[in-house]
Structures are given as C-alpha cells and as structure tokens.
Scaffold this motif. Structure first.
Motif, PDB file in Angstrom:
ATOM      1  N   ASN A  86       0.838  -1.202   0.000  1.00 46.62           N
ATOM      2  CA  ASN A  86       0.000   0.000   0.000  1.00 46.62           C
ATOM      3  C   ASN A  86       0.870   1.248   0.000  1.00 46.62           C
ATOM      4  OD1 ASN A  86      -2.532  -1.524   0.521  1.00 46.62           O
ATOM      5  ND2 ASN A  86      -1.496  -1.976   2.450  1.00 46.62           N
ATOM      6  N   TRP A  87       0.382   2.280  -0.718  1.00 43.76           N
ATOM      7  CA  TRP A  87       1.110   3.550  -0.719  1.00 43.76           C
ATOM      8  C   TRP A  87       0.195   4.698  -1.097  1.00 43.76           C
ATOM      9  CZ3 TRP A  87       1.629  -0.101  -4.523  1.00 43.76           C
ATOM     10  CH2 TRP A  87       1.464   0.300  -5.847  1.00 43.76           C
ATOM     11  N   LEU A  88       0.661   5.893  -0.778  1.00 45.08           N
ATOM     12  CA  LEU A  88      -0.018   7.142  -1.112  1.00 45.08           C
ATOM     13  C   LEU A  88       0.879   7.905  -2.072  1.00 45.08           C
ATOM     14  CD1 LEU A  88      -2.263   9.291  -0.622  1.00 45.08           C
ATOM     15  CD2 LEU A  88      -0.851  10.137   1.270  1.00 45.08           C
ATOM     16  N   GLU A  89       0.306   8.337  -3.189  1.00 41.74           N
ATOM     17  CA  GLU A  89       1.055   9.094  -4.195  1.00 41.74           C
ATOM     18  C   GLU A  89       1.051  10.582  -3.838  1.00 41.74           C
ATOM     19  OE1 GLU A  89       1.988   8.064  -7.631  1.00 41.74           O
ATOM     20  OE2 GLU A  89       1.771   5.966  -7.064  1.00 41.74           O
ATOM     21  N   GLU A  90       2.038  11.293  -4.340  1.00 44.06           N
ATOM     22  CA  GLU A  90       2.090  12.744  -4.151  1.00 44.06           C
ATOM     23  C   GLU A  90       0.931  13.425  -4.874  1.00 44.06           C
ATOM     24  OE1 GLU A  90       3.634  11.066  -7.301  1.00 44.06           O
ATOM     25  OE2 GLU A  90       5.103  11.179  -5.691  1.00 44.06           O
ATOM     26  N   THR A  91       0.292  12.732  -5.812  1.00 45.21           N
ATOM     27  CA  THR A  91      -0.873  13.265  -6.522  1.00 45.21           C
ATOM     28  C   THR A  91      -2.144  13.170  -5.680  1.00 45.21           C
ATOM     29  OG1 THR A  91      -1.386  11.113  -7.473  1.00 45.21           O
ATOM     30  CG2 THR A  91       0.054  12.568  -8.773  1.00 45.21           C
ATOM     31  N   GLY A  92      -2.062  12.484  -4.539  1.00 49.59           N
ATOM     32  CA  GLY A  92      -3.229  12.239  -3.700  1.00 49.59           C
ATOM     33  C   GLY A  92      -3.878  10.898  -3.977  1.00 49.59           C
ATOM     34  N   THR A  93      -3.378  10.161  -4.942  1.00 47.86           N
ATOM     35  CA  THR A  93      -3.927   8.850  -5.284  1.00 47.86           C
ATOM     36  C   THR A  93      -3.494   7.810  -4.254  1.00 47.86           C
ATOM     37  OG1 THR A  93      -4.060   9.363  -7.627  1.00 47.86           O
ATOM     38  CG2 THR A  93      -3.920   7.034  -7.053  1.00 47.86           C
ATOM     39  N   ILE A  94      -4.436   6.977  -3.839  1.00 50.96           N
ATOM     40  CA  ILE A  94      -4.199   5.901  -2.886  1.00 50.96           C
ATOM     41  C   ILE A  94      -4.122   4.594  -3.672  1.00 50.96           C
ATOM     42  CG2 ILE A  94      -5.141   4.631  -0.912  1.00 50.96           C
ATOM     43  CD1 ILE A  94      -6.746   7.310  -0.323  1.00 50.96           C
ATOM     44  N   CYS A  95      -3.091   3.789  -3.399  1.00 52.46           N
ATOM     45  CA  CYS A  95      -2.864   2.552  -4.150  1.00 52.46           C
ATOM     46  C   CYS A  95      -2.757   1.365  -3.193  1.00 52.46           C
ATOM     47  CB  CYS A  95      -1.577   2.640  -4.953  1.00 52.46           C
ATOM     48  SG  CYS A  95      -1.498   4.064  -6.053  1.00 52.46           S
ATOM     49  N   SER A  96      -3.397   0.273  -3.578  1.00 49.50           N
ATOM     50  CA  SER A  96      -3.276  -0.978  -2.839  1.00 49.50           C
ATOM     51  C   SER A  96      -3.139  -2.104  -3.857  1.00 49.50           C
ATOM     52  CB  SER A  96      -4.503  -1.200  -1.952  1.00 49.50           C
ATOM     53  OG  SER A  96      -4.340  -2.380  -1.197  1.00 49.50           O
ATOM     54  N   LEU A  97      -2.076  -2.874  -3.717  1.00 46.42           N
ATOM     55  CA  LEU A  97      -1.746  -3.930  -4.664  1.00 46.42           C
ATOM     56  C   LEU A  97      -1.623  -5.239  -3.892  1.00 46.42           C
ATOM     57  CD1 LEU A  97       1.040  -3.762  -7.324  1.00 46.42           C
ATOM     58  CD2 LEU A  97       1.191  -5.485  -5.538  1.00 46.42           C
ATOM     59  N   VAL A  98      -2.228  -6.309  -4.414  1.00 51.86           N
ATOM     60  CA  VAL A  98      -2.075  -7.638  -3.833  1.00 51.86           C
ATOM     61  C   VAL A  98      -1.330  -8.503  -4.834  1.00 51.86           C
ATOM     62  CG1 VAL A  98      -3.257  -9.708  -2.980  1.00 51.86           C
ATOM     63  CG2 VAL A  98      -4.135  -7.440  -2.394  1.00 51.86           C
ATOM     64  N   TYR A  99      -0.230  -9.079  -4.381  1.00 47.19           N
ATOM     65  CA  TYR A  99       0.600  -9.953  -5.207  1.00 47.19           C
ATOM     66  C   TYR A  99       0.283 -11.397  -4.835  1.00 47.19           C
ATOM     67  CZ  TYR A  99       4.987 -12.228  -6.733  1.00 47.19           C
ATOM     68  OH  TYR A  99       5.923 -13.046  -7.281  1.00 47.19           O
ATOM     69  N   ASP A 100      -0.272 -12.127  -5.790  1.00 48.63           N
ATOM     70  CA  ASP A 100      -0.641 -13.535  -5.634  1.00 48.63           C
ATOM     71  C   ASP A 100       0.481 -14.347  -6.276  1.00 48.63           C
ATOM     72  OD1 ASP A 100      -1.701 -16.117  -5.925  1.00 48.63           O
ATOM     73  OD2 ASP A 100      -3.726 -15.383  -6.322  1.00 48.63           O
ATOM     74  N   ILE A 101       1.376 -14.863  -5.457  1.00 49.64           N
ATOM     75  CA  ILE A 101       2.581 -15.531  -5.945  1.00 49.64           C
ATOM     76  C   ILE A 101       2.262 -16.802  -6.736  1.00 49.64           C
ATOM     77  CG2 ILE A 101       4.772 -16.617  -5.252  1.00 49.64           C
ATOM     78  CD1 ILE A 101       4.749 -14.611  -2.821  1.00 49.64           C
ATOM     79  N   PRO A 102       1.505 -17.774  -6.173  1.00 48.88           N
ATOM     80  CA  PRO A 102       1.315 -19.017  -6.926  1.00 48.88           C
ATOM     81  C   PRO A 102       0.481 -18.854  -8.207  1.00 48.88           C
ATOM     82  CG  PRO A 102       0.070 -19.094  -4.877  1.00 48.88           C
ATOM     83  CD  PRO A 102       0.915 -17.858  -4.836  1.00 48.88           C
ATOM     84  N   ASN A 103      -0.445 -17.908  -8.219  1.00 50.28           N
ATOM     85  CA  ASN A 103      -1.295 -17.729  -9.398  1.00 50.28           C
ATOM     86  C   ASN A 103      -0.761 -16.685 -10.372  1.00 50.28           C
ATOM     87  OD1 ASN A 103      -3.343 -19.673  -8.787  1.00 50.28           O
ATOM     88  ND2 ASN A 103      -3.977 -18.304  -7.137  1.00 50.28           N
ATOM     89  N   LYS A 104       0.382 -16.076 -10.030  1.00 46.43           N
ATOM     90  CA  LYS A 104       1.036 -15.085 -10.890  1.00 46.43           C
ATOM     91  C   LYS A 104       0.060 -13.989 -11.308  1.00 46.43           C
ATOM     92  CE  LYS A 104       4.446 -18.365 -12.450  1.00 46.43           C
ATOM     93  NZ  LYS A 104       4.926 -19.208 -13.508  1.00 46.43           N
ATOM     94  N   LYS A 105      -0.589 -13.401 -10.302  1.00 43.24           N
ATOM     95  CA  LYS A 105      -1.579 -12.341 -10.514  1.00 43.24           C
ATOM     96  C   LYS A 105      -1.279 -11.141  -9.629  1.00 43.24           C
ATOM     97  CE  LYS A 105      -5.032 -14.125 -13.094  1.00 43.24           C
ATOM     98  NZ  LYS A 105      -5.437 -13.549 -14.349  1.00 43.24           N
ATOM     99  N   ILE A 106      -1.674  -9.981 -10.112  1.00 51.62           N
ATOM    100  CA  ILE A 106      -1.670  -8.741  -9.338  1.00 51.62           C
ATOM    101  C   ILE A 106      -3.117  -8.259  -9.321  1.00 51.62           C
ATOM    102  CG2 ILE A 106      -1.010  -6.290  -9.374  1.00 51.62           C
ATOM    103  CD1 ILE A 106       1.361  -7.955  -8.644  1.00 51.62           C
ATOM    104  N   SER A 107      -3.616  -7.911  -8.157  1.00 51.63           N
ATOM    105  CA  SER A 107      -4.939  -7.287  -8.025  1.00 51.63           C
ATOM    106  C   SER A 107      -4.727  -5.931  -7.374  1.00 51.63           C
ATOM    107  CB  SER A 107      -5.874  -8.134  -7.152  1.00 51.63           C
ATOM    108  OG  SER A 107      -6.092  -9.393  -7.746  1.00 51.63           O
ATOM    109  N   THR A 108      -5.322  -4.898  -7.957  1.00 52.83           N
ATOM    110  CA  THR A 108      -5.123  -3.559  -7.423  1.00 52.83           C
ATOM    111  C   THR A 108      -6.436  -2.834  -7.204  1.00 52.83           C
ATOM    112  OG1 THR A 108      -4.829  -2.722  -9.670  1.00 52.83           O
ATOM    113  CG2 THR A 108      -2.838  -3.156  -8.422  1.00 52.83           C
ATOM    114  N   LEU A 109      -6.396  -1.938  -6.254  1.00 53.50           N
ATOM    115  CA  LEU A 109      -7.429  -0.928  -6.075  1.00 53.50           C
ATOM    116  C   LEU A 109      -6.695   0.402  -6.062  1.00 53.50           C
ATOM    117  CD1 LEU A 109     -10.269   0.143  -5.523  1.00 53.50           C
ATOM    118  CD2 LEU A 109      -9.737  -0.064  -3.083  1.00 53.50           C
TER     119      LEU A 109
END
Length: 177
Positions: A86-109
């Motif tokens: 999770n992180w906050l951008e200087e633009t004010g955008t909020i980011c949350s990323l989930v890394y699914d290792i075995p399924n080789k997927k990224i899910s983001t909000l």
C-alpha cells in the motif's frame, strides 16, 4: 517533521518479506479498455525495492510514461503466497496492490485523486525531475477527498526476477510526498 503517510511494515514479517519479495521485480499486464471500450493492455513494472520503498514504471494505458518511487508498507496475508503493498502518491492517489505468488496475478485498487485521473498527461514524467515532482504534487489539490475515481483491475504477471532490471535505484531515504 512531516506527518507519516501510513504505517510501517511490521518487523515480525521481515524474514518472510526477505524470502518472498525483497528486491523482486515484476512485469505485468492489465487487460483493460481504452476510452472507447476497445480492449488494450496496460503494462506495468514494479520493483519491491525494500520493506519501505517501491519503484515502478508505467508503459501502457492513460498513465503510460510515469516513472516513480514511493514509501510503501507491506502486509503478509499468507506466507509464500499473498502479499499486500500500500502507498499514497504525491498526486493524492491511494494505491493498494495484492501480489498472488502461486497464481502469478496482481490485483489492485487505485483511488485516483480528481487531478490525477482527469489530467493524466500531467502525471507523466519522472519523480527525479523536480518540475515533474512539483507538478504531480499540484494534482493532489484538485477536488476534494471524495472526488476520486476508483479503479480495480487484475493483471497477469509476465516476468518475475530479482533486481532492478531497467529501473533506476533510489536513495532509500528519498522524499516521496
């Protein structure tokens, strides 16, 4: 002294962080759509630089041309399988990323600030360029907290390797907001 933007990665998960994702570099594609509804790929590159920092580059989609690094915090959801970053951008955008290792997927909000979403060209550039950094900060002042565009997407990981790849290392204590 600036106010912290979010919590830190808990010390108790650092051994698992070292094993699973420290210095991991991912290249992944989102299956997305352009403004006319036509399918397109949005390529992203993410380097889990340290337990406090990420470095990334966007190659496709409306934010293509953005090179950035951020202060981040990580949560181990399931050791060896799922991590959240999770992180906050200087633009004010909020980011949350989930890394699914075995399924080789990224899910983001992503909760884009109004300025970041409505003026994507102004969000392009490299944070190491002071003019880009200041322009990005200005995007955060457009609209109010509830004037956000919420975007959730999933991506397929194409490559996973250790090290910086083509990304430029950062000063671990570099200013991020």
């Amino acid at each position: 002294m600036p106010v912290p933007t979010h919590g830190l990665t808990e010390a108790k998960v650092l051994p698992q962080f070292d094993k699973d994702i420290r210095d991991l570099h991912l290249i992944y594609d989102y299956d997305a759509h352009d403004s006319n509804g036509k399918p397109e790929k949005w390529r992203y590159e993410m380097w889990f630089f340290s337990e406090k920092r990420i470095v990334y580059k966007i190659h496709g989609g409306p934010m293509a041309g953005r090179i950035n690094y951020q202060t981040a915090s990580y949560q181990c959801i399931r050791p060896g399988e799922l991590w959240q970053c999770n992180w906050l951008e200087e633009t004010g955008t909020i980011c949350s990323l989930v890394y699914d290792i075995p399924n080789k997927k990224i899910s983001t909000l992503l909760a884009f600030s109004q300025g970041h979403w409505q003026r994507p060209q102004e969000a392009h550039g490299d944070k190491r360029n002071p003019a880009d950094f200041e322009r990005w900060r200005g995007l955060a002042s457009i609209g109010k907290q509830t004037d956000r565009f919420m975007l959730n997407e999933q991506a397929d990981i194409l490559e996973a390797f250790k090290g910086k790849g083509d990304l430029v290392p950062i000063d671990p204590e570099a200013e991020t907001i």
